[in-house]
Design an enzyme around this catalytic site. Sequence first.
Site, PDB file in Angstrom:
ATOM      1  N   ASP A   1     -59.786  -1.367 -34.324  1.00 47.58           N
ATOM      2  CA  ASP A   1     -59.585  -1.590 -35.700  1.00 47.58           C
ATOM      3  C   ASP A   1     -58.753  -2.830 -35.758  1.00 47.58           C
ATOM      4  O   ASP A   1     -57.641  -2.843 -36.019  1.00 47.58           O
ATOM      5  CB  ASP A   1     -58.978  -0.354 -36.256  1.00 47.58           C
ATOM      6  CG  ASP A   1     -59.048  -0.404 -37.932  1.00 47.58           C
ATOM      7  OD1 ASP A   1     -59.827  -1.233 -38.314  1.00 47.58           O
ATOM      8  OD2 ASP A   1     -58.386   0.643 -38.433  1.00 47.58           O
TER       9      ASP A   1
ATOM     10  N   CYS B   1     -61.764  -4.646 -41.757  1.00 46.05           N
ATOM     11  CA  CYS B   1     -61.833  -4.508 -43.246  1.00 46.05           C
ATOM     12  C   CYS B   1     -61.879  -5.900 -43.606  1.00 46.05           C
ATOM     13  O   CYS B   1     -61.146  -6.352 -44.749  1.00 46.05           O
ATOM     14  CB  CYS B   1     -60.631  -3.780 -43.887  1.00 46.05           C
ATOM     15  SG  CYS B   1     -58.928  -4.556 -43.149  1.00 46.05           S
TER      16      CYS B   1
END
Length: 432
Positions: free
Chosen positions: A309, A362
């Site tokens: 991530d 993101c």
Amino acid sequence: MTPAARISAAIEVLADIDARRRPAADALKDWGLAHRFAGSKDRAAIASLVYDALRRKASSAWIMGENTPRAVVLGMLRLQRGLDAGAIAALCSGERFAPEPLSGEERDRLATADLSGAPAHVAGDFPDWIEPSLQRLFGGDLVPEMQALATRAPLDLRVNTLKVSSREEAHDALPHLGAIETPLSPLGLRIAPSEDGRGPAVQSEPEFLKGWIEIQDEGSQLAALISQVKPGEQVVDLCAGGGGKTLALAAMMDNHGQIYATDNDARRLAPIHDRLSRAGVRNVQVRTPRAKADAVSDLDGRMDCVLVDAPCTGIGTWRRNPDAKWRLRPGSLETRRKEQATVLDRAARLVKPGGRIVYITCSILPEENDDALSAFLERHDGFRPEPHDALPGQAGLQSLTEKIRRTAYGLQLTPHRTGTDGFFVAILRREA
């Protein structure tokens, strides 16, 4: 406080943000400390005005013809709140604590100005220097995609299947929240943003305290599901942070197998212990780094799955953090790209033959997504991108198939197409 006084306060906070180039949260906190008479509802309403103004900063300045805090707030009231010139004039009476009355030009602009002819970075409210990158991804959809990223985000919850049997059971226990089922994640519940931007105090709900639900954007839920981790696997969450995706993976694995959660910043890991306990997670081993030492060096070549991530600019979260868009600088992007290369190279050493790296950001910038993976594949033989057309179906997410945007190596989620934050997901398989 009156609505007019709240608008004056929002203008004051925006002036502080501009003058001191600081995060909105810091400016709002300082304003509250200096104005203790303001109650919680007043502070929440002022924060909502400030964040809405930051969402529409460029377009508001465009219709008002100047980029001052007052102009931005007035333009936002027209564009974001839908007030007409008369309603805005009534709020700007010049009376005690109210903004000064509208000038003739302000009234005219509020009555007639629109975004016709505005350049893309104005109509979409984003820094102009990233337009070439965004154009690469979105093409003719650039403006509607970025306008969707300038809206308010809902509050999404993930139902924890380690504690509750079904999404329906959790939903039925929370009727007062007005939640609906998320359209894409089979585990999600969604609470729409309120008119004043305030959300319910979910973290004080008994169901939250019992571990039935976690706050997690639907896009983050989907990214975890696309990883397709299975019970019995050996998994490293290499950038675990506060543990949101670690918790999701543990539930997918039904507490069987092992997850090693680590992060190069030990401070970011601090919340994970309480969250794991509340969620009933038993298959996670937290590896906290000490004095910059590698906390997972003993796991090299043994992992079925390494979740990356990755650190990124966070552009995909601008609905929730609208002030971040105006503080983004080219140097920040370059720093993130170097960090992404470092963490991907570390992940490569952990994966066993036949195992996989799940790369998530993101972000919606190709430099942080496809370009980062292209550079990785040039540096490392023996890895290949998984065919991503089939990934949603393989993860049981058939409803996502028609909504997702496919890139060279991965899947791009966006508010415009999927109603989620902007997440990128790709899988790299190490050859057996």
